[in-house]
Design an enzyme around this catalytic site. Structure first.
Site, PDB file in Angstrom:
ATOM      1  N   GLY A   1      37.828  35.501  67.324  1.00 23.91           N
ATOM      2  CA  GLY A   1      36.491  36.062  67.105  1.00 23.91           C
ATOM      3  C   GLY A   1      36.609  37.486  66.577  1.00 23.91           C
TER       4      GLY A   1
ATOM      5  CB  SER B   1      43.531  34.478  64.802  1.00 20.42           C
ATOM      6  OG  SER B   1      42.673  34.253  65.891  1.00 20.42           O
TER       7      SER B   1
HETATM    8  N1  LIG Z   1      41.491  46.622  59.921  1.00 20.14           N
HETATM    9  C1  LIG Z   1      41.306  46.103  61.144  1.00 20.14           C
HETATM   10  N2  LIG Z   1      40.684  44.915  61.277  1.00 20.14           N
HETATM   11  C2  LIG Z   1      40.501  44.395  62.507  1.00 20.14           C
HETATM   12  N3  LIG Z   1      40.936  44.983  63.655  1.00 20.14           N
HETATM   13  C3  LIG Z   1      41.572  46.163  63.553  1.00 20.14           C
HETATM   14  C4  LIG Z   1      41.782  46.773  62.303  1.00 20.14           C
HETATM   15  N4  LIG Z   1      42.429  47.942  62.512  1.00 20.14           N
HETATM   16  C5  LIG Z   1      42.626  48.055  63.823  1.00 20.14           C
HETATM   17  N5  LIG Z   1      42.113  46.986  64.460  1.00 20.14           N
HETATM   18  C6  LIG Z   1      42.243  46.792  65.919  1.00 20.14           C
HETATM   19  O1  LIG Z   1      43.240  45.789  66.061  1.00 20.14           O
HETATM   20  C7  LIG Z   1      42.788  44.738  66.903  1.00 20.14           C
HETATM   21  C8  LIG Z   1      42.992  43.385  66.227  1.00 20.14           C
HETATM   22  O2  LIG Z   1      44.316  43.023  66.254  1.00 20.14           O
HETATM   23  P1  LIG Z   1      44.681  41.508  66.014  1.00 20.14           P
HETATM   24  O3  LIG Z   1      46.163  41.430  66.101  1.00 20.14           O
HETATM   25  O4  LIG Z   1      43.906  40.666  66.961  1.00 20.14           O
HETATM   26  O5  LIG Z   1      44.178  41.248  64.521  1.00 20.14           O
HETATM   27  S1  LIG Z   1      44.547  40.045  63.559  1.00 20.14           S
HETATM   28  O6  LIG Z   1      44.465  38.804  64.349  1.00 20.14           O
HETATM   29  O7  LIG Z   1      45.890  40.261  63.040  1.00 20.14           O
HETATM   30  O8  LIG Z   1      43.551  40.069  62.484  1.00 20.14           O
HETATM   31  C9  LIG Z   1      41.314  44.912  67.091  1.00 20.14           C
HETATM   32  O9  LIG Z   1      41.134  44.723  68.477  1.00 20.14           O
HETATM   33  P2  LIG Z   1      39.961  43.827  69.096  1.00 20.14           P
HETATM   34  O10 LIG Z   1      38.777  44.704  69.026  1.00 20.14           O
HETATM   35  O11 LIG Z   1      40.423  43.579  70.486  1.00 20.14           O
HETATM   36  O12 LIG Z   1      39.798  42.567  68.309  1.00 20.14           O
HETATM   37  C10 LIG Z   1      41.010  46.326  66.648  1.00 20.14           C
HETATM   38  O13 LIG Z   1      40.887  47.143  67.775  1.00 20.14           O
END
Ligand SMILES: Nc1ncnc2c1ncn2[C@@H]1O[C@H](COP(=O)(O)OS(=O)(=O)O)[C@@H](OP(=O)(O)O)[C@H]1O
Ligand SMILES: Nc1ncnc2c1ncn2[C@@H]1O[C@H](COP(=O)(O)OP(=O)(O)O)[C@@H](O)[C@H]1O
Length: 318
Positions: free
Chosen positions: A148, A222
């Site tokens: 998500g 993801s």
């Molecule tokens: N550019 C960008 N896009 C999305 N998210 C970002 C980005 N930069 C940093 N973050 C922070 O990194 C967390 C997401 O890491 P993930 O490993 O779950 O991302 S992914 O599945 O590889 O897309 C995500 O954490 P969550 O908020 O827990 O989802 C963000 O805090």
């Protein structure tokens, strides 16, 4: 019930400049009864029972009940492709491993494989297998893959689920995107190919946990369907349980607990999921957790939904 404060610390790890080490916990009030209590968080828009969900998916196979075979024997076999193609001697039948301790069957040279850049490799199999570990743990190893948008509640659900299952005596392990990027995946950025590698590695680690008999909870954005489906393909039918946090972007953005959406809108973070990088919603998730009329259930209620699914599918017993 005790709610500990949600703490975030922004750090730069390798190529990731804005990831957070998250620390949040909900203490459940009724651990002895094994029943989750309702959690109402102030300042969170839960609204009681109005968070809808749906469950779909095929029936999983019945669990393996072979006794633990602590036999100091091992065997080698060639393994190519999906986990479901693996032979499982000692699990699905009364066959005992036939290879000797040196890892060769005596029936000829073991078949070599080339996997990616690894040449001349041979799968080494041990007589203590997944089903034996599951028997010890009285549960079935699987991967709960929570996907998500940032801010949709993935980490919160993962923690609530971990606590709920722990209270029922089940062994879990959480692979949170933010946290895995602090170590194993510290060399990866947020460009598409690095996200794909982030998911691939996490999927492989999750598969190992499931093979260990653990209920592995992977919570990562993801964003790309292809990468999630590739992780699904690593596991036996039914063992990959996709949970889609179907929370609209405007809700996630309003929550913005780390201030990242604000930075992304200001152009200070490039390629932020949902803003200027895509999120491809799942089409056939086993579980969809979505808001209903702008309100949602508490994390504990959401965790209960997932636990009920696991129970129904037989993952909470061996
Ligand atoms: N550019 C960008 N896009 C999305 N998210 C970002 C980005 N930069 C940093 N973050 C922070 O990194 C967390 C997401 O890491 P993930 O490993 O779950 O991302 S992914 O599945 O590889 O897309 C995500 O954490 P969550 O908020 O827990 O989802 C963000 O805090
Ligand atoms: N079920 C829920 N209802 C309302 N708010 C929630 C819920 N789950 C999490 N939150 C809040 O949403 C924000 C983001 O949650 P988090 O678990 O960090 O999301 P993600 O891991 O997807 O980025 C946090 O402030 C959290 O307290």
């Amino acid at each position: 019930m005790i709610i500990r404060p949600l703490r975030f610390k922004m750090v730069a790890i390798g190529k990731c400049s804005s990831i957070y080490r998250a620390s949040l916990e909900f203490d459940f009030p009724e651990p002895s009864s094994g029943k989750l209590g309702l959690t109402k968080l102030p300042a969170c828009n839960y609204g009681g029972k109005s968070f809808g969900f749906s469950i779909s998916g095929t029936e999983v196979k019945t669990s393996f009940v072979a006794p633990l075979r602590a036999i100091e024997a091992s065997r080698t076999s060639q393994v190519i492709g999906k986990a479901e193609n693996l032979q499982r001697p000692g699990c699905d039948s009364d066959d005992l491993p036939t290879n000797d301790c040196n890892g060769f069957s005596g029936k000829g040279v073991p078949q070599m494989s080339t996997i990616g850049n690894s040449t001349n490799i041979v799968w080494h199999k041990c007589s203590v297998e997944k089903c034996d570990r599951e028997e010890l743990l009285q549960q079935r190893g699987c991967v709960i893959w929570v996907t998500g948008l940032s801010g949709s509640g993935k980490s919160t659900l993962a923690c609530a689920l971990g606590r709920g299952l722990h209270a029922r005596g089940k062994l879990t392990y959480i692979l949170d995107g933010d946290n895995v990027r602090h170590g194993l995946n510290r060399d990866l950025s947020f460009k598409a190919e690095d996200r794909a590698e982030n998911i691939r590695r996490t999927g492989e680690v999750a598969k190992l946990f499931a093979d260990a008999g653990v209920i592995c909870i992977a919570s990562l954005i993801s964003p790309y369907r292809k990468d999630r489906d590739a992780c699904r393909a690593l596991l036996a039918e039914g063992d990959f349980i996709e949970v889609f946090m179907d929370v609209p972007l405007h809700v996630c953005e309003a929550r913005d607990p780390k201030g990242l959406y604000k930075l992304a809108r200001a152009g200070k973070i490039k390629g932020f999921t949902g803003i200027d990088d895509p999120y491809e919603p799942p089409l056939t998730s086993e579980i969809v957790l979505r808001q209903n009329q702008g309100l949602c259930d508490s994390p504990n209620d959401l965790a209960d939904t997932v636990i009920s699914y696991l129970d129904k599918k037989g993952y909470l017993k061996a």
